[in-house]
Design a protein around this motif. Structure first.
Motif, PDB file in Angstrom:
ATOM      1  N   ALA A 183      18.733  24.875  -8.034  1.00 14.36           N
ATOM      2  CA  ALA A 183      19.353  23.789  -7.662  1.00 14.36           C
ATOM      3  C   ALA A 183      20.423  24.534  -6.390  1.00 14.36           C
ATOM      4  O   ALA A 183      20.703  23.830  -5.464  1.00 14.36           O
ATOM      5  N   GLU A 184      20.633  25.869  -6.224  1.00 13.75           N
ATOM      6  CA  GLU A 184      21.101  26.210  -5.322  1.00 13.75           C
ATOM      7  C   GLU A 184      20.565  26.365  -3.921  1.00 13.75           C
ATOM      8  O   GLU A 184      21.013  26.092  -3.084  1.00 13.75           O
ATOM      9  N   PHE A 185      19.229  26.268  -4.040  1.00 15.16           N
ATOM     10  CA  PHE A 185      18.577  25.960  -2.528  1.00 15.16           C
ATOM     11  C   PHE A 185      18.534  24.765  -2.320  1.00 15.16           C
ATOM     12  O   PHE A 185      18.783  24.195  -0.970  1.00 15.16           O
ATOM     13  N   MET A 192      31.508  24.125   3.227  1.00 14.87           N
ATOM     14  CA  MET A 192      30.886  23.470   1.995  1.00 14.87           C
ATOM     15  C   MET A 192      30.217  24.379   0.894  1.00 14.87           C
ATOM     16  O   MET A 192      30.141  23.891  -0.267  1.00 14.87           O
ATOM     17  N   GLU A 193      29.555  25.378   1.370  1.00 13.44           N
ATOM     18  CA  GLU A 193      28.695  26.337   0.265  1.00 13.44           C
ATOM     19  C   GLU A 193      29.334  27.804   0.795  1.00 13.44           C
ATOM     20  O   GLU A 193      28.604  28.193   1.416  1.00 13.44           O
ATOM     21  N   PRO A 194      30.148  28.336   0.213  1.00 12.20           N
ATOM     22  CA  PRO A 194      30.572  29.492   0.552  1.00 12.20           C
ATOM     23  C   PRO A 194      29.357  30.695   0.705  1.00 12.20           C
ATOM     24  O   PRO A 194      29.288  31.759   1.389  1.00 12.20           O
ATOM     25  N   ALA A 195      28.472  30.343  -0.132  1.00 15.90           N
ATOM     26  CA  ALA A 195      27.469  31.425  -0.310  1.00 15.90           C
ATOM     27  C   ALA A 195      26.382  30.938   0.610  1.00 15.90           C
ATOM     28  O   ALA A 195      25.026  31.205   0.659  1.00 15.90           O
ATOM     29  N   TYR A 196      26.598  30.126   1.707  1.00 11.44           N
ATOM     30  CA  TYR A 196      25.361  29.617   2.552  1.00 11.44           C
ATOM     31  C   TYR A 196      24.463  30.488   3.046  1.00 11.44           C
ATOM     32  O   TYR A 196      23.196  30.264   2.940  1.00 11.44           O
ATOM     33  N   HIS A 197      24.887  31.484   3.610  1.00 16.29           N
ATOM     34  CA  HIS A 197      23.975  32.433   4.402  1.00 16.29           C
ATOM     35  C   HIS A 197      23.134  33.245   3.264  1.00 16.29           C
ATOM     36  O   HIS A 197      21.940  33.457   3.695  1.00 16.29           O
ATOM     37  N   GLN A 198      23.479  33.695   2.143  1.00 18.48           N
ATOM     38  CA  GLN A 198      22.869  34.096   1.290  1.00 18.48           C
ATOM     39  C   GLN A 198      21.850  33.069   0.611  1.00 18.48           C
ATOM     40  O   GLN A 198      20.631  33.601   0.469  1.00 18.48           O
TER      41      GLN A 198
END
Length: 170
Positions: A112-114, A142-148
């Motif tokens: 789901a994260e992807f 929108m997604e704080p962990a976007y880059h990871q």
């Protein structure tokens, strides 16, 4: 070292670490440990609802979306995970605009994260057309962990390629 086509542009240190995971046949286990389950958003309708939920939370005033769907014609090999299209048509004396988001079908069974990272990326194009600093800042909003998540998605695609190669050779 294995061809890391999804990781071009990353540092030699990162590429070396990924290469080591591949050489030790641990990349799949690494990804599975971090993201153990796939999402349940398998229909176009569910994808539309999922996307609209994020849009309504962060981009209420952005242009409406006409369509959101999985697309089997998007090939991640060409570095596309999804696409955002903007179509303007003249109907009578009015200009009608349509925004559509398409997500590569390979993500129908991904974590789901992807899927969220890809949807966030495509939604950001409603406000910022180019991949510039403002675009990535909006993605992170929108997604704080976007880059990871983007990096981990690239690892996931690398592993999928490896598995496809292994199945072909069997």
């Amino acid at each position: 070292m294995h061809q890391l086509k999804y990781l071009t542009g990353y540092s030699e240190q990162i590429l070396h670490q990924v290469g080591r995971l591949i050489a030790e046949d641990r990349l799949g286990a690494f990804i599975k440990h971090r993201y153990p389950t796939a999402h349940a958003i398998t229909t176009d309708r569910a994808l539309y609802d999922f996307t609209m939920e994020i849009k309504n939370e962060f981009l209420r005033t952005a242009q409406p979306l006409s369509r959101v769907e999985y697309d089997g014609r998007i090939h991640v090999i060409q570095h596309a995970l999804g696409s955002h299209t903007f179509v303007s048509r003249v109907q009578g004396g009015k200009l009608k605009a349509k925004h559509e988001i398409r997500v590569a079908s390979v993500f129908r069974q991904a974590p789901a994260e992807f899927l969220r990272m890809i949807v966030v990326h495509e939604l950001a194009h409603l406000k910022e057309k180019d991949h510039n600093k403002a675009f990535y800042k909006l993605c992170e909003h929108m997604e704080p962990a976007y880059h990871q998540l983007e990096f981990d998605t690239r690892l996931y695609l690398t592993q999928m390629d490896r598995e496809k190669i292994v199945r072909t050779c069997d």
